[in-house]
Scaffold this motif. Structure first.
Motif, PDB file in Angstrom:
ATOM      1  N   ARG A  13      -5.886  -3.977   1.826  1.00  0.00           N
ATOM      2  CA  ARG A  13      -4.682  -3.617   2.567  1.00  0.00           C
ATOM      3  C   ARG A  13      -3.521  -3.357   1.619  1.00  0.00           C
ATOM      4  O   ARG A  13      -3.493  -3.846   0.498  1.00  0.00           O
ATOM      5  CB  ARG A  13      -4.325  -4.737   3.524  1.00  0.00           C
ATOM      6  CG  ARG A  13      -5.427  -4.971   4.557  1.00  0.00           C
ATOM      7  CD  ARG A  13      -5.237  -6.255   5.315  1.00  0.00           C
ATOM      8  NE  ARG A  13      -4.088  -6.183   6.211  1.00  0.00           N
ATOM      9  CZ  ARG A  13      -3.712  -7.174   6.986  1.00  0.00           C
ATOM     10  NH1 ARG A  13      -4.364  -8.304   6.995  1.00  0.00           N
ATOM     11  NH2 ARG A  13      -2.656  -7.041   7.763  1.00  0.00           N
ATOM     12  N   ALA A  14      -2.568  -2.608   2.103  1.00  0.00           N
ATOM     13  CA  ALA A  14      -1.350  -2.335   1.336  1.00  0.00           C
ATOM     14  C   ALA A  14      -0.577  -3.634   1.108  1.00  0.00           C
ATOM     15  O   ALA A  14      -0.599  -4.530   1.951  1.00  0.00           O
ATOM     16  CB  ALA A  14      -0.490  -1.322   2.078  1.00  0.00           C
ATOM     17  N   THR A  15       0.077  -3.717  -0.044  1.00  0.00           N
ATOM     18  CA  THR A  15       0.804  -4.939  -0.403  1.00  0.00           C
ATOM     19  C   THR A  15       2.302  -4.709  -0.653  1.00  0.00           C
ATOM     20  O   THR A  15       3.040  -5.663  -0.818  1.00  0.00           O
ATOM     21  CB  THR A  15       0.195  -5.555  -1.682  1.00  0.00           C
ATOM     22  OG1 THR A  15       0.245  -4.593  -2.736  1.00  0.00           O
ATOM     23  CG2 THR A  15      -1.237  -6.003  -1.450  1.00  0.00           C
ATOM     24  N   PHE A  16       2.729  -3.462  -0.709  1.00  0.00           N
ATOM     25  CA  PHE A  16       4.123  -3.165  -1.041  1.00  0.00           C
ATOM     26  C   PHE A  16       4.660  -2.138  -0.052  1.00  0.00           C
ATOM     27  O   PHE A  16       3.987  -1.163   0.257  1.00  0.00           O
ATOM     28  CB  PHE A  16       4.211  -2.595  -2.465  1.00  0.00           C
ATOM     29  CG  PHE A  16       5.601  -2.284  -2.904  1.00  0.00           C
ATOM     30  CD1 PHE A  16       6.445  -3.289  -3.346  1.00  0.00           C
ATOM     31  CD2 PHE A  16       6.082  -0.990  -2.862  1.00  0.00           C
ATOM     32  CE1 PHE A  16       7.741  -3.002  -3.742  1.00  0.00           C
ATOM     33  CE2 PHE A  16       7.370  -0.691  -3.263  1.00  0.00           C
ATOM     34  CZ  PHE A  16       8.202  -1.703  -3.703  1.00  0.00           C
ATOM     35  N   ILE A  17       5.755  -2.313   0.395  1.00  0.00           N
ATOM     36  CA  ILE A  17       6.769  -3.329   0.334  1.00  0.00           C
ATOM     37  C   ILE A  17       6.433  -4.366   1.410  1.00  0.00           C
ATOM     38  O   ILE A  17       5.927  -4.023   2.460  1.00  0.00           O
ATOM     39  CB  ILE A  17       8.169  -2.712   0.475  1.00  0.00           C
ATOM     40  CG1 ILE A  17       9.247  -3.725   0.236  1.00  0.00           C
ATOM     41  CG2 ILE A  17       8.329  -2.047   1.791  1.00  0.00           C
ATOM     42  CD1 ILE A  17      10.630  -3.130   0.027  1.00  0.00           C
ATOM     43  N   SER A  18       6.702  -5.601   1.143  1.00  0.00           N
ATOM     44  CA  SER A  18       6.211  -6.690   1.981  1.00  0.00           C
ATOM     45  C   SER A  18       6.625  -6.576   3.445  1.00  0.00           C
ATOM     46  O   SER A  18       5.857  -6.939   4.328  1.00  0.00           O
ATOM     47  CB  SER A  18       6.641  -8.039   1.421  1.00  0.00           C
ATOM     48  OG  SER A  18       8.043  -8.155   1.385  1.00  0.00           O
ATOM     49  N   THR A  19       7.808  -6.075   3.706  1.00  0.00           N
ATOM     50  CA  THR A  19       8.283  -5.986   5.092  1.00  0.00           C
ATOM     51  C   THR A  19       7.616  -4.870   5.884  1.00  0.00           C
ATOM     52  O   THR A  19       7.526  -4.943   7.105  1.00  0.00           O
ATOM     53  CB  THR A  19       9.807  -5.794   5.129  1.00  0.00           C
ATOM     54  OG1 THR A  19      10.149  -4.656   4.342  1.00  0.00           O
ATOM     55  CG2 THR A  19      10.513  -7.041   4.618  1.00  0.00           C
ATOM     56  N   MET A  20       7.148  -3.835   5.191  1.00  0.00           N
ATOM     57  CA  MET A  20       6.428  -2.738   5.826  1.00  0.00           C
ATOM     58  C   MET A  20       5.484  -2.129   4.776  1.00  0.00           C
ATOM     59  O   MET A  20       5.786  -1.090   4.187  1.00  0.00           O
ATOM     60  CB  MET A  20       7.390  -1.665   6.349  1.00  0.00           C
ATOM     61  CG  MET A  20       6.680  -0.644   7.198  1.00  0.00           C
ATOM     62  SD  MET A  20       7.701   0.729   7.795  1.00  0.00           S
ATOM     63  CE  MET A  20       9.366   0.201   7.711  1.00  0.00           C
TER      64      MET A  20
END
Length: 127
Positions: free
Chosen positions: A64-71
Motif C-alpha cells: 500500500r501507499a505510505t506517503f503522505i500519511s493523511t492521504m
C-alpha cells in the motif's frame, strides 16, 4: 535524497563494497526505510537484485501507499530482506496515531530467520 540522481548514487554506495557488498551472501541482511522512490524505480530494482521486498513476498498481500500519511498516494517506504528470512506477516497501519506520528505511514513486518540445518552442517564438517 530528493533528486533521482542522488538516490541512485546513494543506493549504489549502499550496495557497494564498503557497505552491503562486503557482507557475505551467507549472512542475513535487512534494509528498511524511506527511499523516496517508487517500487519500479532504479533504486528499488537495484536493491531487489540482492534483497527481496518483503511486502511483495506474502501471498494475498498487496503493498500500500505510505506517503503522505493523511492521504497516501505513493509507496516510498520499504523493508528489504535477504533470502534468510520468511515473511510471516506484513502490516501497514493507517491508524490516527500513525497518521499523526509522521508524514509517512509505517510498514511493519514479522520476519522469521531461517536457521541453517545444523545436522547437515555437522555432517559436512565430518567429511
Amino acid at each position: 535524497g530528493l533528486r533521482r540522481e542522488e538516490r541512485q548514487r546513494q543506493a549504489a554506495i549502499l550496495l557497494g563494497d564498503d557497505w552491503l557488498g562486503q557482507i557475505p551472501a551467507a549472512e542475513p541482511i535487512i534494509l528498511c526505510g524511506d527511499l523516496n522512490d517508487g517500487p519500479r524505480s532504479l533504486v528499488c530494482k537495484s536493491f531487489g537484485r540482492r534483497l527481496a521486498d518483503v511486502t511483495c513476498g506474502l501471498p494475498n498481500h498487496r503493498p500500500r501507499a505510505t506517503f503522505i500519511s493523511t492521504m497516501p498516494l505513493r509507496r516510498l517506504d520499504y523493508i528489504f530482506a535477504s533470502e534468510h528470512f520468511t515473511v510471516n506477516a506484513v502490516r501497514q497501519p493507517r491508524t490516527p496515531t500513525a497518521k499523526l506520528a509522521s508524514d509517512h505511514l509505517p510498514v511493519c513486518a514479522e520476519l522469521e530467520l531461517r536457521l541453517p540445518d545444523f545436522a547437515a552442517t555437522q555432517e559436512a564438517r565430518r567429511e
